[in-house]
Design a protein around this motif. Structure first.
Motif, mmCIF file in Angstrom:
data_model
loop_
_atom_site.group_PDB
_atom_site.id
_atom_site.type_symbol
_atom_site.label_atom_id
_atom_site.label_comp_id
_atom_site.label_asym_id
_atom_site.label_seq_id
_atom_site.Cartn_x
_atom_site.Cartn_y
_atom_site.Cartn_z
ATOM 1 N N LYS A 134 0.841 -1.190 0.000
ATOM 2 C CA LYS A 134 0.000 0.000 0.000
ATOM 3 C C LYS A 134 0.887 1.254 0.000
ATOM 4 O O LYS A 134 0.675 2.189 -0.770
ATOM 5 C CB LYS A 134 -0.874 -0.024 1.264
ATOM 6 N N LYS A 135 1.907 1.219 0.855
ATOM 7 C CA LYS A 135 2.833 2.347 0.984
ATOM 8 C C LYS A 135 3.585 2.575 -0.331
ATOM 9 O O LYS A 135 3.661 3.691 -0.834
ATOM 10 C CB LYS A 135 3.808 2.061 2.123
ATOM 11 N N ALA A 136 4.100 1.482 -0.916
ATOM 12 C CA ALA A 136 4.869 1.583 -2.167
ATOM 13 C C ALA A 136 3.993 2.130 -3.295
ATOM 14 O O ALA A 136 4.408 3.011 -4.066
ATOM 15 C CB ALA A 136 5.431 0.221 -2.548
ATOM 16 N N LYS A 137 2.769 1.635 -3.374
ATOM 17 C CA LYS A 137 1.855 2.060 -4.433
ATOM 18 C C LYS A 137 1.486 3.542 -4.261
ATOM 19 O O LYS A 137 1.409 4.291 -5.241
ATOM 20 C CB LYS A 137 0.584 1.191 -4.381
ATOM 21 N N THR A 138 1.303 3.950 -3.010
ATOM 22 C CA THR A 138 0.937 5.341 -2.725
ATOM 23 C C THR A 138 2.097 6.287 -3.038
ATOM 24 O O THR A 138 1.898 7.354 -3.621
ATOM 25 C CB THR A 138 0.470 5.485 -1.261
ATOM 26 N N ILE A 139 3.313 5.867 -2.691
ATOM 27 C CA ILE A 139 4.499 6.686 -3.002
ATOM 28 C C ILE A 139 4.633 6.857 -4.518
ATOM 29 O O ILE A 139 4.856 7.958 -5.026
ATOM 30 C CB ILE A 139 5.786 6.058 -2.402
ATOM 31 N N LYS A 140 4.447 5.771 -5.238
ATOM 32 C CA LYS A 140 4.526 5.809 -6.703
ATOM 33 C C LYS A 140 3.476 6.775 -7.270
ATOM 34 O O LYS A 140 3.754 7.562 -8.175
ATOM 35 C CB LYS A 140 4.316 4.389 -7.240
ATOM 36 N N TYR A 141 2.274 6.708 -6.707
ATOM 37 C CA TYR A 141 1.189 7.598 -7.144
ATOM 38 C C TYR A 141 1.555 9.064 -6.892
ATOM 39 O O TYR A 141 1.397 9.913 -7.773
ATOM 40 C CB TYR A 141 -0.112 7.240 -6.412
ATOM 41 N N LEU A 142 2.061 9.358 -5.698
ATOM 42 C CA LEU A 142 2.444 10.738 -5.368
ATOM 43 C C LEU A 142 3.540 11.244 -6.299
ATOM 44 O O LEU A 142 3.522 12.394 -6.722
ATOM 45 C CB LEU A 142 2.905 10.829 -3.911
ATOM 46 N N MET A 143 4.477 10.383 -6.637
ATOM 47 C CA MET A 143 5.547 10.787 -7.555
ATOM 48 C C MET A 143 4.981 11.061 -8.947
ATOM 49 O O MET A 143 5.411 11.988 -9.618
ATOM 50 C CB MET A 143 6.661 9.754 -7.575
ATOM 51 N N SER A 144 3.973 10.284 -9.346
ATOM 52 C CA SER A 144 3.358 10.529 -10.660
ATOM 53 C C SER A 144 2.605 11.858 -10.661
ATOM 54 O O SER A 144 2.390 12.452 -11.714
ATOM 55 C CB SER A 144 2.413 9.388 -11.038
ATOM 56 N N ARG A 145 2.203 12.335 -9.487
ATOM 57 C CA ARG A 145 1.542 13.634 -9.358
ATOM 58 C C ARG A 145 2.565 14.769 -9.271
ATOM 59 O O ARG A 145 2.204 15.930 -9.133
ATOM 60 C CB ARG A 145 0.667 13.673 -8.089
ATOM 61 N N GLY A 146 3.854 14.410 -9.297
ATOM 62 C CA GLY A 146 4.900 15.432 -9.330
ATOM 63 C C GLY A 146 5.508 15.776 -7.992
ATOM 64 O O GLY A 146 6.263 16.738 -7.883
#
Length: 153
Positions: free
Chosen positions: A129-141
């Motif tokens: 969950k943490k890894a997926k959320t970090i990846k998502y935040l990075m995709s948001r810039g």
């Protein structure tokens, strides 16, 4: 379809209105000018007029773009910077305008997006969950460092 031809003054007025409607950068105005078959001198004259009369102001554009993309779209600095570079805004100008984003707001937004997105990740192990959320935040810039700082608090 035949292109309607406009006088120089009509074109100038159209471009003034284009800039008044919302802040524009040079690249957008140059793109808009391509709709009208203008000679180079005419383009230059209109550009100079727009700059002189402050219809076209790259710093004002950059500042309002940064505010809009952060406060309305909730983009991180990396995505904002990348999009401004595509609009041919210099890195120096971009960096000098990032003070439009309040640091506390940035951290709060990052925290909120993290919590909202993370809470939607059902049936995943905590680390996934943490890894997926970090990846998502990075995709948001959002910057990896900012994300880690937020998580370590």
């Amino acid at each position: 379809m035949e292109k309607k031809s406009f006088t120089f003054d009509e074109i100038k007025l159209k471009l003034v209105n284009y800039c008044v409607y919302q802040d524009r950068c040079h690249a957008e105005v140059e793109q808009k000018m391509k709709e009208f078959l203008l000679i180079e001198e005419a383009k230059e004259e209109i550009m100079l007029y727009l700059l002189k009369e402050n219809y076209l102001n790259e710093e004002r554009f950059t500042r309002s773009y940064i505010r809009g993309k952060f406060y309305i779209k909730h983009w991180g600095r990396n995505k904002i910077k990348m999009n401004l570079k595509q609009k041919q805004i210099s890195e120096k100008l971009i960096n000098s305008c990032f003070n439009e984003i309040d640091e506390a707001d940035y951290e709060k937004t990052l925290q909120k997006i993290y919590e909202d997105y993370s809470s939607k990740q059902k049936s995943l192990k905590e680390y996934q969950k943490k890894a997926k959320t970090i990846k998502y935040l990075m995709s948001r810039g959002f910057e990896y460092e900012s994300i880690l700082n937020m998580l370590s608090v």
